[in-house]
Design a protein around this motif. Structure first.
Motif, short mmCIF file in Angstrom:
data_model
loop_
_atom_site.label_atom_id
_atom_site.label_comp_id
_atom_site.label_asym_id
_atom_site.label_seq_id
_atom_site.Cartn_x
_atom_site.Cartn_y
_atom_site.Cartn_z
N VAL A 38 -7.04 81.19 79.32
CA VAL A 38 -6.37 79.94 78.99
C VAL A 38 -7.26 78.81 79.52
CG1 VAL A 38 -4.25 78.60 79.17
CG2 VAL A 38 -4.15 81.11 79.31
N PRO A 39 -7.88 78.03 78.63
CA PRO A 39 -8.74 76.94 79.08
C PRO A 39 -7.95 75.86 79.82
CG PRO A 39 -9.10 77.42 76.75
CD PRO A 39 -7.87 78.16 77.18
N SER A 40 -8.63 75.04 80.58
CA SER A 40 -8.01 73.90 81.24
C SER A 40 -7.31 73.03 80.20
CB SER A 40 -9.09 73.09 81.96
OG SER A 40 -8.53 71.93 82.52
N SER A 41 -6.11 72.56 80.54
CA SER A 41 -5.31 71.68 79.68
C SER A 41 -4.87 72.34 78.37
CB SER A 41 -6.05 70.38 79.37
OG SER A 41 -6.33 69.69 80.57
N ALA A 42 -4.84 73.66 78.33
CA ALA A 42 -4.42 74.38 77.13
C ALA A 42 -3.28 75.33 77.47
CB ALA A 42 -5.59 75.15 76.53
N SER A 43 -2.66 75.87 76.42
CA SER A 43 -1.59 76.84 76.62
C SER A 43 -1.85 78.06 75.75
CB SER A 43 -0.24 76.22 76.28
OG SER A 43 -0.20 75.80 74.94
N ALA A 44 -1.16 79.16 76.09
CA ALA A 44 -1.29 80.40 75.32
C ALA A 44 0.02 81.17 75.41
CB ALA A 44 -2.44 81.25 75.88
N LEU A 68 1.22 81.35 91.24
CA LEU A 68 0.33 80.92 90.16
C LEU A 68 0.27 79.40 90.08
CD1 LEU A 68 1.11 83.40 87.22
CD2 LEU A 68 -0.89 83.35 88.73
N ALA A 69 1.41 78.76 90.30
CA ALA A 69 1.44 77.29 90.26
C ALA A 69 0.62 76.71 91.41
CB ALA A 69 2.88 76.79 90.33
N LEU A 70 0.79 77.23 92.61
CA LEU A 70 0.10 76.70 93.78
C LEU A 70 -1.40 76.97 93.75
CD1 LEU A 70 0.21 75.42 96.62
CD2 LEU A 70 0.60 77.72 97.52
N ARG A 71 -1.78 78.19 93.43
CA ARG A 71 -3.20 78.58 93.52
C ARG A 71 -4.02 78.26 92.28
NH1 ARG A 71 -0.12 82.50 95.70
NH2 ARG A 71 -0.29 82.80 97.95
N HIS A 72 -3.36 78.25 91.10
CA HIS A 72 -4.13 78.11 89.86
C HIS A 72 -3.60 77.02 88.92
CE1 HIS A 72 -6.21 81.81 90.90
NE2 HIS A 72 -5.03 82.34 91.16
N CYS A 73 -2.54 76.32 89.32
CA CYS A 73 -1.93 75.27 88.48
C CYS A 73 -1.44 75.82 87.15
CB CYS A 73 -2.90 74.10 88.26
SG CYS A 73 -3.39 73.29 89.78
N ILE A 74 -0.95 77.06 87.15
CA ILE A 74 -0.42 77.71 85.95
C ILE A 74 1.10 77.59 85.97
CG2 ILE A 74 -0.15 79.91 84.72
CD1 ILE A 74 -2.99 78.71 84.62
N SER A 75 1.67 77.15 84.85
CA SER A 75 3.11 76.97 84.76
C SER A 75 3.59 77.35 83.37
CB SER A 75 3.47 75.51 85.08
OG SER A 75 4.87 75.38 85.26
N LEU A 76 4.87 77.16 83.13
CA LEU A 76 5.48 77.34 81.81
C LEU A 76 5.89 75.96 81.32
CD1 LEU A 76 5.76 80.19 83.21
CD2 LEU A 76 7.76 80.50 81.77
N PRO A 77 5.36 75.50 80.19
CA PRO A 77 5.64 74.13 79.75
C PRO A 77 7.10 73.91 79.36
CG PRO A 77 4.43 75.30 78.06
CD PRO A 77 4.46 76.18 79.28
N ASN A 78 7.80 74.95 78.98
CA ASN A 78 9.20 74.84 78.58
C ASN A 78 10.13 75.45 79.62
OD1 ASN A 78 8.18 77.40 78.01
ND2 ASN A 78 9.70 77.77 76.42
N ARG A 100 -8.28 72.71 86.58
CA ARG A 100 -9.57 72.26 86.06
C ARG A 100 -10.41 73.41 85.52
NH1 ARG A 100 -9.45 68.98 91.05
NH2 ARG A 100 -8.89 66.88 90.41
N GLU A 101 -10.10 74.63 85.97
CA GLU A 101 -10.88 75.81 85.59
C GLU A 101 -10.10 76.68 84.60
OE1 GLU A 101 -13.99 76.22 86.64
OE2 GLU A 101 -13.80 74.35 87.79
N PRO A 102 -10.80 77.40 83.72
CA PRO A 102 -10.10 78.36 82.86
C PRO A 102 -9.40 79.41 83.71
CG PRO A 102 -12.38 78.05 82.17
CD PRO A 102 -12.23 77.36 83.49
N PHE A 103 -8.29 79.94 83.19
CA PHE A 103 -7.53 80.97 83.91
C PHE A 103 -7.42 82.19 83.00
CE2 PHE A 103 -3.53 83.12 84.99
CZ PHE A 103 -3.76 83.36 86.33
N THR A 104 -7.79 83.35 83.52
CA THR A 104 -7.77 84.58 82.73
C THR A 104 -6.58 85.44 83.12
OG1 THR A 104 -10.16 84.52 82.45
CG2 THR A 104 -9.07 86.64 82.08
#
Length: 152
Positions: A38-44, A68-78, A100-104
């Motif tokens: 998942v690239p920065s500023s993108a969703s999947a 995931l939110a704290l360490r990688h800024c990954i969340s659920l937009p809905n 800022r970084e892609p997340f795999t």
């Protein structure tokens, strides 16, 4: 305890599980044939490999995982995502990368939490006005962000 029917749509699917005895949410894992970045500023949309049948009067909520939110800024937009009792398709998790970084995401990664909750249907009663309260129409941060002195 509420029983929820679950179907494994992919033999590799990891079914939701409570990580601890008092956890409110069950961990939901990715079911992937290959990693998804998942690239920065993108969703999947990440598949889970399972479908559920909730009893009437219940919903399942998908929520972000705090780590995931704290360490990688990954969340659920809905968030919370709602799975209705009459939905029978595969449960999917929409991840958004605020970092800022892609997340795999790899197969088996725990990507969300699922909470099953009771839902009451309401009937709206249209009226000419609502009762008054001390708060009134104040909302959207009207109380500020500073702690009150008695809380310090």
């Amino acid at each position: 305890m509420i029983k929820v029917k679950i179907v494994r749509l992919n033999q590799k699917a990891i079914l939701p599980v409570y990580a601890t005895a008092h956890a409110a949410g069950m961990d939901v894992s990715a079911c992937l044939d290959a990693p998804v970045t998942v690239p920065s500023s993108a969703s999947a949309l990440i598949p889970t490999g399972f479908a559920i049948e909730l009893p009437e009067g219940y919903e399942a909520q998908l929520r972000p995982r705090s780590g995931l939110a704290l360490r990688h800024c990954i969340s659920l937009p809905n968030s919370p995502a709602t799975i209705d009792a009459d939905y029978r398709g595969e449960v999917g998790v929409i991840l958004i990368n605020h970092g800022r970084e892609p997340f795999t995401v790899s197969h088996g990664d725990r990507i969300a939490q699922m909470v099953v909750a009771k839902v009451d249907h309401v009937v709206f009663e249209e009226v000419e006005s609502l009762s008054e309260t001390a708060r009134g129409e104040g909302g959207f941060g009207h109380t500020g962000v500073q702690a009150k002195a008695e809380c310090l």
